[in-house]
Design an enzyme around this catalytic site. Structure first.
Site, PDB file in Angstrom:
ATOM      1  CD  GLU A 134      -3.077  -0.929   0.218  1.00 32.08           C
ATOM      2  OE1 GLU A 134      -3.114   0.104  -0.473  1.00 32.08           O
ATOM      3  OE2 GLU A 134      -3.895  -1.865   0.087  1.00 32.08           O
ATOM      4  CG  ASP A 274      -5.820  -6.727  -7.672  1.00 33.59           C
ATOM      5  OD1 ASP A 274      -4.808  -7.021  -7.013  1.00 33.59           O
ATOM      6  OD2 ASP A 274      -6.665  -5.908  -7.265  1.00 33.59           O
ATOM      7  CD  GLU A 367     -14.607  -4.982  -2.018  1.00 35.38           C
ATOM      8  OE1 GLU A 367     -15.002  -3.976  -2.642  1.00 35.38           O
ATOM      9  OE2 GLU A 367     -13.392  -5.219  -1.847  1.00 35.38           O
ATOM     10  CD  GLU A 388     -10.645  -1.262  -8.508  1.00 30.54           C
ATOM     11  OE1 GLU A 388     -11.721  -0.810  -8.078  1.00 30.54           O
ATOM     12  OE2 GLU A 388      -9.597  -1.248  -7.843  1.00 30.54           O
TER      13      GLU A 388
HETATM   14  C1  DMJ Z   1      -6.250   0.674  -5.328  1.00 30.10           C
HETATM   15  O1  DMJ Z   1      -5.580   1.017  -4.175  1.00 30.10           O
HETATM   16  C2  DMJ Z   1      -5.330  -0.039  -6.266  1.00 30.10           C
HETATM   17  O2  DMJ Z   1      -5.916  -0.009  -7.527  1.00 30.10           O
HETATM   18  C3  DMJ Z   1      -5.063  -1.460  -5.870  1.00 30.10           C
HETATM   19  O3  DMJ Z   1      -4.289  -2.169  -6.805  1.00 30.10           O
HETATM   20  C4  DMJ Z   1      -6.328  -2.233  -5.630  1.00 30.10           C
HETATM   21  N1  DMJ Z   1      -7.474  -1.393  -5.645  1.00 30.10           N
HETATM   22  C5  DMJ Z   1      -7.453  -0.162  -4.957  1.00 30.10           C
HETATM   23  C6  DMJ Z   1      -8.704   0.625  -5.193  1.00 30.10           C
HETATM   24  O4  DMJ Z   1      -9.827  -0.146  -5.347  1.00 30.10           O
END
Ligand code: DMJ
Length: 569
Positions: A134, A274, A367, A388
């Site tokens: 993060e 992802d 979600e 997204e």
């Molecule tokens: C973001 O912090 C980034 O895109 C991360 O890879 C996953 N998704 C969150 C937001 O939904």
């Protein structure tokens, strides 16, 4: 105004302004709608940004209902909030996340003010346990991208006033990350203390995305500073992770960084995995290394083969490829955007439509939705302002210019304003069935959600320079000096080779590599090619047959038990 002056103005209006408006309308019949919508998104961004600055800055994120703040950098990815450190008082996370959006909106004054404040006040010598992934995507990515935007040819900062402070901060943060990689496997710990490094008895579990999506930010940092340690650490971890794939080229979701063993064997394209896929392709585009391309291609083919079910993606066991969980998660909605970069537009479009149907059904994306039971997950009914779907909509509009995506964007904007806008900013939704709100405006709403919606309607920022966007939406320019070998599609359109006078066209990212299979003399495997289950093309049902590489059509099983493209009569 004298009568003569009035006539001059009327003349100017008739001779210059009216024809200019007509030309614009002729060039783009959606110009007026785009202008109206980009203004609307601009207002959304500033409502979120001004509220943050008023009620939360310099803390991390805004609580828009109570008009207060949360120091959330130390909370991110943390499920056990009772262990939060006491001595952390925020790092202006939302301001850092807003920098690249301010540049894209053309607000150089606010950008400059923010850079100055961060240069003088941001400190990383804090006793806070933070999540490496993060902190990397939000803070390191935000700083590196803003540094580049501050120093590129557009001169967003007044000459002489900026002395690379953001880069120096990014470098310091990168150095604080490095102890996390000091493991027998090279896979980094998920958690580090910014002041003290890895703490005794730190947990050794991390996720695939947590240790496999660091290469863009850390690679960019190495290119900018000349210090190879950041890129090397991220690359070593990525290579190790890739070596842990199964014989089906699938990976799990969680693993142990000390032993290099999988903990959770089931995985999909959503949470915990992802951005791993995203970074393989984007690292290839940004740094031109063939190695990233080879990993991505194998990983992408495996996803399409084992997870895809029509427009949906379920989860599967990495060892057997057997389906495990049939769930739609809102994080998966980034996948069509990634497929646009691959050049797999048809697949992107069909998945995007399904995600948008779910958005329309609930008003936002929940979600988690259980596909097999056709119901919401009982405890994950929330929508935390995620970007997204907007992200994929932006990419699909860029690739197709189909005005339908503008309508999707408008509908997303309207829902956000209707359900999440409050006096003190934008609030997350706790339950999409009741639209009950939650007191949190996540920083990615400013870094990504507003940015992608704005770029959908006004992409002037992208006209003179190609960028890739990090998983947190921070743009990094595609520079020939960073490339091991520049993919031709990314040579800037204004560049002319001295030798050949050859003027390459701007093209979809992987158009030269993926589709169709026959590129000049070279025979390339297309991304749409999914091999038959049996090498001898024998089959029992259509499901045993893959996708044909040249036509991208699904092969079916003949009466005699062979896979092929059979003409339907
Ligand atoms: C973001 O912090 C980034 O895109 C991360 O890879 C996953 N998704 C969150 C937001 O939904």
């Amino acid at each position: 105004m004298s009568r003569r002056n009035r006539w001059i103005w009327v003349l100017i209006f008739m001779v210059i302004i009216i024809p200019a408006l007509c030309i614009e309308a002729k060039q783009d019949p959606y110009a007026a709608k785009k202008k109206r919508m980009s203004d609307k998104v601009r207002r959304m961004f500033y409502h979120a940004y001004d509220s943050y600055m008023m009620y939360a800055f310099p803390h991390d994120e805004l609580k828009p209902l109570t008009k207060t703040f949360t120091d959330s950098l130390s909370e991110l990815g943390n499920l056990r909030l009772e262990h939060l450190p006491q001595e952390y008082n925020g790092s202006a996370l939302t301001l850092i996340e807003s920098l690249s959006s301010l540049a894209i909106l053309g607000n150089h004054t606010e950008f400059e003010k923010a850079v100055l404040w961060l240069s003088e006040n941001l400190k990383f010598d804090v006793d806070a346990r933070i999540n490496l992934f993060e902190c990397n995507i939000r803070v390191l990515g935000g700083l590196v991208s803003a540094h580049i935007l501050a120093t590129d040819s557009t001169n967003r900062l007044a000459k002489g006033m900026y002395k690379n402070e953001l880069l120096l901060l990014a470098e310091e943060l990168g150095q604080r990350f490095l102890p996390a990689f000091d493991t027998p496997t090279g896979l980094p710990y998920a958690w580090i203390n910014l002041k003290h490094g890895v703490m005794d008895n730190e947990i050794t579990e991390t996720s695939t995305s947590g240790c496999g999506s660091l290469i863009l930010e850390m690679g960019a940092l190495s290119h900018l500073t000349g210090d190879p340690r950041f890129e090397s650490a991220a690359l070593r971890a990525l290579r190790k992770l890739w070596s842990m794939r199964s014989s089906l080229n699938l990976l799990g979701t969680t693993l142990d960084v000390e032993t290099g063993e999988w903990i959770e064997y089931s995985s999909g394209i959503g949470a915990g995995v992802d951005s791993f896929y995203e970074y393989l392709l984007k690292a290839h585009i940004l740094f031109g290394r063939e190695e990233y391309w080879r990993m991505f291609q194998s990983a992408y083919l495996a996803v399409q083969k084992y997870f895809r079910h029509g427009p949906w993606y379920h989860e599967a066991d990495m060892r057997t490829g057997r389906a495990t969980f049939w769930q739609l998660t809102s994080l998966q909605a980034f996948w069509p955007g990634l497929q646009v970069l691959v050049g797999d537009i048809a697949a992107a479009n069909s998945s995007h439509r399904e995600f948008f149907h779910v958005w329309q059904k609930f008003g936002v994306l929940p979600e988690r939705y259980l596909l097999d039971h056709q119901m919401l997950h009982p405890t994950e009914k929330y929508y935390p302002l995620r970007p997204e779907l907007a992200e994929s909509t932006f990419f699909l509009y860029q690739a197709t210019k189909d005005p339908w995506y503008l309508e999707v964007g408008e509908s997303i904007v309207d829902s956000l304003n209707l359900h999440t806008r409050v006096e003190g900013g934008f609030a997350s939704i706790r339950d999409v069935t009741t639209m009950e709100l939650e007191d949190h405006q996540h920083s990615f709403f400013l870094a990504e959600t507003c940015k992608y919606l704005y770029l959908l309607f006004d992409d002037s920022f992208l006209v003179n320079q190609n960028y890739i966007f990090t998983t947190e939406g921070h743009p990094l320019p595609i520079l020939s000096s960073w490339q091991e070998r520049l993919p031709v599609a990314y040579i800037p359109s204004n560049w002319t080779s001295v030798k050949s006078g050859y003027q390459p066209k701007r093209a979809s990212a992987m158009s030269l590599r993926m589709c169709p299979a026959n590129c000049g003399n070279e025979l390339l495997q297309s991304a749409c090619h999914i091999p038959d289950f049996q090498a001898d093309h024998r089959c029992v049902t259509d499901e045993d047959c893959g996708i044909d590489s040249t036509s991208c059509r699904r092969r079916s099983c003949s009466m005699a038990g062979f896979c092929g493209l059979w003409l339907s009569i």
